[in-house]
Design a protein around this motif. Structure first.
Motif, PDB file in Angstrom:
ATOM      1  N   LEU A 244       0.831  -1.212   0.000  1.00  0.00           N
ATOM      2  CA  LEU A 244       0.000   0.000   0.000  1.00  0.00           C
ATOM      3  C   LEU A 244       0.867   1.265   0.000  1.00  0.00           C
ATOM      4  CD1 LEU A 244      -2.753  -1.038   2.570  1.00  0.00           C
ATOM      5  CD2 LEU A 244      -3.193  -0.350   0.207  1.00  0.00           C
ATOM      6  N   GLU A 245       1.950   1.216   0.775  1.00  0.00           N
ATOM      7  CA  GLU A 245       2.802   2.399   0.877  1.00  0.00           C
ATOM      8  C   GLU A 245       3.550   2.687  -0.411  1.00  0.00           C
ATOM      9  OE1 GLU A 245       4.898   1.172   4.316  1.00  0.00           O
ATOM     10  OE2 GLU A 245       3.391   1.918   5.717  1.00  0.00           O
ATOM     11  N   GLY A 246       3.567   1.693  -1.316  1.00  0.00           N
ATOM     12  CA  GLY A 246       4.252   1.876  -2.588  1.00  0.00           C
ATOM     13  C   GLY A 246       3.367   2.437  -3.693  1.00  0.00           C
ATOM     14  N   ILE A 247       2.083   2.718  -3.368  1.00  0.00           N
ATOM     15  CA  ILE A 247       1.172   3.258  -4.389  1.00  0.00           C
ATOM     16  C   ILE A 247       0.568   4.574  -3.905  1.00  0.00           C
ATOM     17  CG2 ILE A 247       0.581   0.978  -5.317  1.00  0.00           C
ATOM     18  CD1 ILE A 247      -2.071   1.210  -3.725  1.00  0.00           C
ATOM     19  N   ASP A 248       0.076   5.355  -4.849  1.00  0.00           N
ATOM     20  CA  ASP A 248      -0.602   6.609  -4.487  1.00  0.00           C
ATOM     21  C   ASP A 248      -2.032   6.346  -4.030  1.00  0.00           C
ATOM     22  OD1 ASP A 248       1.580   8.203  -5.085  1.00  0.00           O
ATOM     23  OD2 ASP A 248       1.040   8.295  -7.216  1.00  0.00           O
ATOM     24  N   GLU A 249      -2.735   5.467  -4.757  1.00  0.00           N
ATOM     25  CA  GLU A 249      -4.123   5.152  -4.414  1.00  0.00           C
ATOM     26  C   GLU A 249      -4.479   3.773  -4.948  1.00  0.00           C
ATOM     27  OE1 GLU A 249      -6.735   4.801  -2.513  1.00  0.00           O
ATOM     28  OE2 GLU A 249      -6.610   6.980  -2.257  1.00  0.00           O
ATOM     29  N   VAL A 250      -5.428   3.150  -4.276  1.00  0.00           N
ATOM     30  CA  VAL A 250      -5.906   1.827  -4.693  1.00  0.00           C
ATOM     31  C   VAL A 250      -6.692   1.961  -5.999  1.00  0.00           C
ATOM     32  CG1 VAL A 250      -7.533  -0.011  -4.121  1.00  0.00           C
ATOM     33  CG2 VAL A 250      -5.979   0.859  -2.367  1.00  0.00           C
ATOM     34  N   ASP A 251      -6.383   1.088  -6.958  1.00  0.00           N
ATOM     35  CA  ASP A 251      -7.166   1.055  -8.201  1.00  0.00           C
ATOM     36  C   ASP A 251      -7.547  -0.393  -8.509  1.00  0.00           C
ATOM     37  OD1 ASP A 251      -4.825  -0.122  -9.102  1.00  0.00           O
ATOM     38  OD2 ASP A 251      -4.182   1.614 -10.278  1.00  0.00           O
ATOM     39  N   GLU A 252      -8.240  -0.597  -9.646  1.00  0.00           N
ATOM     40  CA  GLU A 252      -8.723  -1.942 -10.015  1.00  0.00           C
ATOM     41  C   GLU A 252      -7.556  -2.927 -10.114  1.00  0.00           C
ATOM     42  OE1 GLU A 252     -11.768  -3.185 -10.800  1.00  0.00           O
ATOM     43  OE2 GLU A 252     -13.070  -1.425 -10.939  1.00  0.00           O
ATOM     44  N   GLU A 253      -6.470  -2.494 -10.718  1.00  0.00           N
ATOM     45  CA  GLU A 253      -5.320  -3.380 -10.907  1.00  0.00           C
ATOM     46  C   GLU A 253      -4.765  -3.833  -9.559  1.00  0.00           C
ATOM     47  OE1 GLU A 253      -0.848  -3.427 -12.904  1.00  0.00           O
ATOM     48  OE2 GLU A 253      -2.133  -1.667 -13.167  1.00  0.00           O
ATOM     49  N   PHE A 254      -4.632  -2.894  -8.622  1.00  0.00           N
ATOM     50  CA  PHE A 254      -4.118  -3.247  -7.301  1.00  0.00           C
ATOM     51  C   PHE A 254      -5.062  -4.218  -6.595  1.00  0.00           C
ATOM     52  CE2 PHE A 254      -3.828  -2.741  -2.722  1.00  0.00           C
ATOM     53  CZ  PHE A 254      -2.461  -2.758  -2.483  1.00  0.00           C
ATOM     54  N   ALA A 255      -6.371  -3.893  -6.604  1.00  0.00           N
ATOM     55  CA  ALA A 255      -7.358  -4.731  -5.898  1.00  0.00           C
ATOM     56  C   ALA A 255      -7.399  -6.144  -6.460  1.00  0.00           C
ATOM     57  CB  ALA A 255      -8.745  -4.084  -5.981  1.00  0.00           C
TER      58      ALA A 255
END
Length: 493
Positions: free
Chosen positions: A423-434
């Motif tokens: 989580l700390e490596g991304i700016d915001e959660v998106d479809e790809e992350f989820a």
């Protein structure tokens, strides 16, 4: 055969009972299926029970349910109006008509003036009860000469007008649901037709109105079955042909007793307020006392019109089962476009302070994602506030011992730490992350199966089961997920 004409004729005495809606619905389905007319008439001659605003509430409830009439009383521009060729459709506006027809009965010798006081009648009935007899009027005034009666009226005596029943006559009629019925006038009463206040009783007004409005079928609750012989006698006294009768089984609760307010929701408004769909409520109500010639249970209104017939209406009471209603309504919710369900859900989410008008304007897609996540589990719209509370709480404690046991597994600290790092490596959660996070965590930690999925679910939702995890992750977003993981690490592990 003349064109089918049916009527729903309630009294404006308060809220619309669910049983009244079913009576109106069966009238409507029959009329529409036969290409006939469905009329709404207001029977307001009992002025002591009249409730202000009840007519408006009645019409609004019926329109909400989609049980709309062709003639009668309507609301236009916030005003009550009447439409049709057989008006007035409000009984209190028909007093001149009733007076005209009561005079005809008196002239023919089928009705008489009664000067008995309430005290005398009550005394007679008490005596009859004590002797084990059926309490009824004893005919004390039947033989009073018409001229004498008019003199007593002119002198100011209070009076009612009663029907003069023929002696010891079998009254026969056919009911489409109940079959052939015979009652002898020995077991009946010389009923009051006109009360002392100048208003007709239900029994008199309903016969005059139904005849003049050319009603072909009387479709009503079976509590009116004992009154039907009285009505038949009136039709015969006037020389009119009676309509066909259909007496519907009572709507019962689970204990097989008449559905009443004491057992919970019974008003149409109660179900509307909780967010039941009109399509769902009407679909279920149609099945309470009627069974289609198919195993199908989910119907649109048009399908009900095509399927409905009185020959499949039960003789016994239909049980109103809230659980079954919830299932039927839930099926209708599932079939709706998620945007429609979202719009229906927004008022309830606002009332729960889960969202604001600003959220509706700026984050509609996020709200829609929340609604889509729980749509298939909803029985009625108000239920959504319980279904989505997992997205709006500040912290998520495990809901039971099994969930607590799962979150305390020895692998959980490593798992949650790895999740935080991602989580700390991304700016915001998106479809790809989820969609990819569990594959990433499995590769990173070697943890797999329920030891991977379940602790994350409990950490984020407090539950072992529930909505899709990808949706939970998308809806919560980066900061909420971090907050919940930190809460678990600091307070549970």
């Amino acid at each position: 055969m003349s064109d089918i004409r049916v009527r729903f004729a309630p009294s404006p005495t308060g809220y619309v009972h669910i049983g009244s809606l079913r009576t109106a619905l069966y009238n409507y389905l029959f009329a529409k299926g036969q290409g006939g007319k469905y009329i709404l008439r207001i029977e307001d001659t009992d002025r002591s029970r009249y409730v202000e605003g009840a007519i408006e509430n009645l019409i609004e409830s019926m329109e909400w349910a989609g049980v709309t009439h062709d003639e009668g009383v309507f609301i236009e521009d916030d005003k009550i109006v009447q439409k049709g060729d057989y008006g007035p459709y409000v009984q209190s506006e028909r007093l001149d008509i009733y007076n005209e027809y009561i005079e005809k009965l008196i002239e023919k010798g089928h009705a008489y003036y009664c000067f008995c006081t309430k005290e005398r009648i009550d005394k007679i009935r008490e005596e009859q009860k004590s002797q084990g007899k059926i309490p009824r009027y004893d005919g004390f005034c039947r033989s009073i000469d018409i001229e004498e009666a008019k003199k007593r009226i002119a002198a100011g005596e209070k009076y009612t007008i009663r029907l003069k029943l023929p002696a010891a006559k079998d009254v026969k009629f056919h009911d489409i649901v109940r079959g052939d019925i015979t009652i002898n006038t020995r077991d009946m009463d010389d009923q009051v037709l006109m009360k002392s206040d100048g208003f007709p009783t239900y029994h008199f007004a309903v016969v005059v109105d139904d005849h003049l409005m050319e009603i072909t079928h009387i479709v009503r609750g079976d509590e009116w079955l004992p009154s039907t012989p009285k009505h038949i006698c009136l039709y015969e006294a006037f020389g009119w042909e009676p309509p066909k009768y259909v007496h519907l089984p009572t709507v019962l609760n689970k204990d097989k007793k008449k559905l009443s307010k004491r057992q919970g929701d019974v008003a149409v408004g109660d179900f509307k307020e909780k967010g039941y769909l009109p399509e769902g409520l009407v679909n279920y109500l149609a099945l309470v006392g009627w069974s289609p010639d198919t195993t199908k249970e989910i119907f649109t209104m048009d399908e009900l019109i095509d399927e409905f017939s009185f020959d499949r209406v039960s003789k016994t009471g239909g049980v109103f089962d809230k659980d079954k209603l919830n299932w039927v309504n839930g099926q209708h919710i599932k079939e709706l476009d998620s945007k429609i369900v979202t719009d229906l859900a927004i008022p309830y989410l606002k009332d729960a302070n889960y969202i604001t008008e600003e959220d509706v304007e700026n984050r509609y897609d996020w709200i829609q994602k929340i609604v889509e996540t729980v749509q298939e589990s909803l029985s009625y719209m108000k239920e959504i506030t319980d279904k989505v509370d997992i997205f709006f709480k500040d912290k998520m404690d495990p809901e039971d011992d099994k969930a607590l046991e799962m979150i305390k597994g020895e692998q959980v600290p490593e798992l949650l730490n790895a999740f935080k790092e991602e989580l700390e490596g991304i700016d915001e959660v998106d479809e790809e992350f989820a969609n990819s996070i569990f594959k990433v965590l499995k590769k990173k930690t070697g943890i797999k199966g329920k030891n991977l999925f379940m602790p994350v679910r409990v950490a984020l939702s407090g539950q072992l089961h529930g909505p899709e995890m990808t949706n939970i992750i998308l809806i919560l977003g980066k900061q909420n997920i971090l907050n919940r993981i930190n809460y678990v690490e600091n307070n549970i592990l």
